[in-house]
Design an enzyme around this catalytic site. Structure first.
Site, PDB file in Angstrom:
ATOM      1  N   TYR A 159      49.290  25.729  71.852  1.00  0.00           N
ATOM      2  CA  TYR A 159      50.015  26.699  72.687  1.00  0.00           C
ATOM      3  C   TYR A 159      50.759  25.972  73.813  1.00  0.00           C
ATOM      4  CZ  TYR A 159      51.077  31.434  74.178  1.00  0.00           C
ATOM      5  OH  TYR A 159      51.735  32.604  74.484  1.00  0.00           O
ATOM      6  N   LYS A 166      53.120  31.085  80.341  1.00  0.00           N
ATOM      7  CA  LYS A 166      52.418  32.375  80.472  1.00  0.00           C
ATOM      8  C   LYS A 166      51.617  32.421  81.782  1.00  0.00           C
ATOM      9  CE  LYS A 166      53.778  34.349  76.679  1.00  0.00           C
ATOM     10  NZ  LYS A 166      54.929  35.256  76.780  1.00  0.00           N
TER      11      LYS A 166
END
Ligand code: NAP
Length: 259
Positions: A159, A166
């Site tokens: 990720y 995020k």
């Protein structure tokens, strides 16, 4: 009477009928809302998004092109929205981008400066840029929703820079909520469990994540994008009138598990 009758707003981020934004749009419209759909510039992006919406039963969707890394594009979209809707009540920000070269397990340390900046610009700063314009046409207040993932809080292989983006998105949400509250504008993120979309498939090793969630989440399953859609209806509606600055998990409970 629908929960969102008379509410109007923009849904950013429909690529196709798998996109989370598509499922949010269907839920909002089913509840009575009217939506406009900014999409990435380009004939292919427009065609894919329009086809998904039309197949979903939305005749003549109002589409407009917008690259959220361009201030001119965002200005134009909000000018057009003011002209068409006058005022709006909600914004759905369901957009993220990072160069997939750096979304492989083990490659975070190799992220170059430009790829890092681009991921943060498109995936996090754009929420600030969009909210600033939205405020001008939300005189009665409104609801702004961004889309996050657990990789903001915990390191998840693959990720990588998207997790950093995020984390920034969730922090932006809190700062925006703090400043927009006096205008009765609420700003929240939904932290969704993994869903098989174009963006998710760019993350290296994602299949393992789906298996793990299936085995370990309290509900012993992955989530469906329509479950995110229904949560968005709640966050746009007056049912959530005192909820702002929150990160709401729609993840089958995965985030509460330690082992
Ligand atoms: P998606 O269908 O690929 O949607 C991402 C959208 O972002 C696409 O419509 C894409 O347009 C758009 N986009 C990318 N760069 C843009 C730019 N510069 N300007 C305007 N639009 C741009 O994937 P998704 O999974 O639904 O993603 C939606 C949001 O949910 C993202 O924030 C994602 O990080 C988040 N999320 C996803 C998951 C998951 O597992 N799928 C879980 C939690 C959170 P094009 O396709 O035309 O390039």
């Amino acid at each position: 009477m629908g929960l969102l009758d008379g509410r109007k707003g923009l849904v950013f981020g429909i690529a196709n009928d798998r996109s989370i934004a598509y499922h949010i749009a269907l839920s909002l419209m089913e509840a009575g809302a009217e939506c406009g759909f900014p999409h990435l510039p380009g004939e292919k992006s427009e065609r894919r998004a329009r086809k998904a919406l039309e197949n979903g039963g939305i005749a003549n969707p109002w589409m407009m092109s917008c690259d959220v890394s361009s201030d001119e594009d965002i200005d134009r979209v909000f000018d057009e929205t003011k002209e068409k809707f006058g005022t709006i009540d909600f914004i759905i920000h369901s957009i993220a981008y990072a160069d997939r070269t750096y979304l492989k397990p083990g490659s975070f340390v190799d992220t170059p400066r430009d790829a890092f900046s681009q991921a943060l610009d498109i995936s996090a700063y754009s929420l600030v840029a969009v909210t600033r314009r939205a405020k001008e046409i939300m005189p009665e207040g409104g609801s702004v929703i961004g889309m996050s993932y657990y990789g903001a809080e915990k390191a998840i292989p693959g990720y990588n820079v998207m997790g950093v983006a995020k984390a920034a998105l969730e922090a932006c949400t809190r700062y925006l909520a703090m400043e927009m509250g006096e205008f009765n504008i609420r700003v929240n993120t939904i932290s969704a469990g993994p869903i098989r979309t174009l963006s998710a498939m760019a993350v290296g090793g994602i299949d393992e994540v789906f298996d793990w969630v299936q085995r370990k989440s309290p509900l012993r399953r992955n989530i469906d994008a329509s479950e995110v859609g229904r949560t968005a209806v709640y966050l746009v509606s007056d049912l959530s009138s005192a909820v702002t600055g929150e990160n709401m998990y729609v993840d089958a409970g995965y985030s509460i598990i330690g082992l």
